[in-house]
Design an enzyme around this catalytic site. Structure first.
Site, PDB file in Angstrom:
ATOM      1  N   SER A 196       1.004  -1.304  -0.054  1.00  0.00           N
ATOM      2  CA  SER A 196      -0.010   0.172   0.063  1.00  0.00           C
ATOM      3  C   SER A 196       0.795   1.222   0.174  1.00  0.00           C
ATOM      4  CB  SER A 196      -0.899   0.056   1.159  1.00  0.00           C
ATOM      5  OG  SER A 196      -2.234   0.981   1.156  1.00  0.00           O
ATOM      6  N   ASP A 348      -9.417  -4.850  -5.599  1.00  0.00           N
ATOM      7  CA  ASP A 348      -8.846  -4.129  -4.938  1.00  0.00           C
ATOM      8  C   ASP A 348      -9.778  -2.885  -4.824  1.00  0.00           C
ATOM      9  OD1 ASP A 348      -7.117  -1.878  -3.521  1.00  0.00           O
ATOM     10  OD2 ASP A 348      -5.646  -2.999  -3.703  1.00  0.00           O
ATOM     11  N   HIS A 381      -8.203  -4.874  -1.157  1.00  0.00           N
ATOM     12  CA  HIS A 381      -7.009  -4.218  -0.714  1.00  0.00           C
ATOM     13  C   HIS A 381      -6.600  -4.706   0.798  1.00  0.00           C
ATOM     14  CE1 HIS A 381      -3.636  -1.169  -0.949  1.00  0.00           C
ATOM     15  NE2 HIS A 381      -4.129  -0.886   0.223  1.00  0.00           N
TER      16      HIS A 381
END
Length: 465
Positions: A196, A348, A381
């Site tokens: 991330s 995601d 995610h």
């Protein structure tokens, strides 16, 4: 287990308020000494043991040593600055193996720095760093030294690429100089890992390395990047008006902290009714912003924070600042010179996979020597944080073991990255436990489970905020 963790976190917050850790904004260790600008990037300006032990999910980690290093670096424009990095020596340390782990701090205030939030007795505001520390534990168990840079630097420049990449490289330079007290060899092999926000720093580091830190070529053996952030505009488009909209004020303030003209334009364009929310984006850590501002609209809807909506991105100052921080926009001279693993969830909802796909294709077209893409069909995610971690760790282990990385480009789509080859049973059980603790679901348990993970994640961090 959840009840125990919540109770311990509550106790740690109370304990911190009574005895507590000094936050970076009030800690003189974070300020460089007079004349520091004459030092070279990567030089160590100060050293101390971490004020408190490293911890994961508010439980102390047993390690041999942990130090904080104040390191000379540079901002995006080449101006001298200094940042803190944490170096951890495990009990069974291998002096020839070092991992640079870039945490997903995702905030624009120095009191959200990983060096602070990763310690036992850190406040509840840094709960996401405590979650992120679960990925570092298996690295330490494998005997790897780990360096964790506060790569956003002293101005907390979240989403600023060059600042993040330079700091990451300078933390590696610094760690390789610590042999006298850490035992790390100057010839140690180094792997990088980031997910991330941490993938942004890692991606910029490996892209800048050949120009900015060419001497590290002999040390670096590869980089794993997950939930790969290459286009911050696409992230804003994905999260605006959703439960993850709290990312937007954090990112905008991160850019504003580095670019004065951008900050002036940002606060000149935001509506008066939204100004308070934007200002709090420069004060809140990630968890508080996500919990405090879900479903907020900044660029869309009738009540959006910016009257111009997405048209604001066409503004000259906005456009130039954002373009300067898009990894996708770097030219061919920034091609990474190390093997790379990209792992990403197909669904995601925060960092769309299309831009990771685009970066993969760009690097392949430019002739990267080794690039592997592991796509996870069932993960969003949040889930991929832990579904993909065993794959990243397995890949890093293979690099340290001297096994050859893929030749050229290779893309594999799996129902879950838990099925990545070479993952040990021990590591799978470990991450299975973490996933159950935080999300209440098994790793790789499918798309239907993934749809509920966001709610469970928010429920988890709300107990701390």
């Amino acid at each position: 287990m959840k009840t125990l963790l919540i109770f311990l976190a509550f106790l740690s917050s109370i304990f911190a308020s009574l005895i507590g850790l000094t936050p970076p904004s009030k800690d003189s260790f974070y300020s460089p000494p007079v004349g520091f600008a004459t030092a070279k990037p990567g030089d160590i300006l100060k050293i101390r043991n971490t004020p408190s032990a490293p911890s994961s999910l508010y439980l102390p980690i047993v390690v041999k040593n942990a130090w904080q290093l104040l390191i000379r670096s540079e901002d995006s424009f080449g101006n001298p600055n200094a940042f803190v990095a944490t170096l951890i020596q495990p009990l069974n340390a291998n002096p020839s193996k070092l991992v640079s782990y870039q945490s997903w701090e995702d905030a624009s205030h120095i009191d959200c720095s990983p060096s602070y939030g990763m310690q036992f007795k850190s406040p509840a505001t840094t709960v996401t760093t405590q979650i992120d520390m679960t990925l570092i534990v298996p690295l330490l168990q494998n005997g790897y030294y780990v360096i964790i840079p506060d790569y956003e630097g002293p101005k907390s420049t979240f989403t600023v690429g060059r600042q993040s990449g330079k700091a990451t490289l300078n933390s590696i330079r610094a760690a390789l100089q610590t042999g006298a007290f850490s035992g790390i060899k100057k010839t140690a092999k180094v792997a990088l890992w980031g997910y991330s926000g941490g993938s942004l720093a890692t991606g910029w580091a490996i892209s800048l390395q050949s120009k900015y830190a060419p001497e590290l070529k002999e040390n670096l053996i590869g980089a794993a990047v997950g939930g790969f952030a290459t286009n911050i505009t696409a992230v804003a488009e994905a999260v605006d008006g959703t439960v993850f909209s709290g990312f937007i004020p954090l990112a905008l303030n991160g850019l504003a902290n580095e670019y004065p003209d951008f900050k002036k334009r940002l606060y000149g364009e935001v509506k008066l009714s939204a100004r308070s929310t934007m200002e709090k984006g420069s004060q809140n850590c990630l968890a508080a912003s996500l919990v405090g501002y879900p479903m907020s609209q900044y660029f869309t809807g009738q009540n959006r924070a910016f009257e111009k909506g997405w048209g604001l991105l066409q503004d000259e100052v906005f456009n130039k600042t954002i373009e300067d921080n898009l990894l996708l926009k770097l030219d061919k001279t920034y091609l990474p010179q190390v093997p790379v693993l990209i792992y990403h969830g197909t669904i995601d909802e925060i960092i769309p996979i299309k831009d990771a796909n685009a970066q993969y294709q760009i690097w392949c077209d430019r002739g990267i020597q080794s690039l592997e893409f592991a796509e996870d069909l069932s993960a969003g995610h949040l889930a991929e944080t832990f579904t993909g971690a065993p794959a990243a760790l397995s890949w890093i282990d293979a690099r340290f073991s001297g096994k050859p990385a893929v030749n050229g480009c290779q893309r594999t789509i799996r129902s879950s990255n838990v099925l990545y080859p070479g993952i040990s049973i021990t590591i799978r059980i470990y991450f299975e436990g973490i996933s159950k603790t935080i999300f209440g679901v098994n790793l790789g348990s499918g798309v239907n489970a993934d749809k509920s993970i966001s709610n469970k994640f928010f429920a988890y961090i709300r107990k701390y905020i």
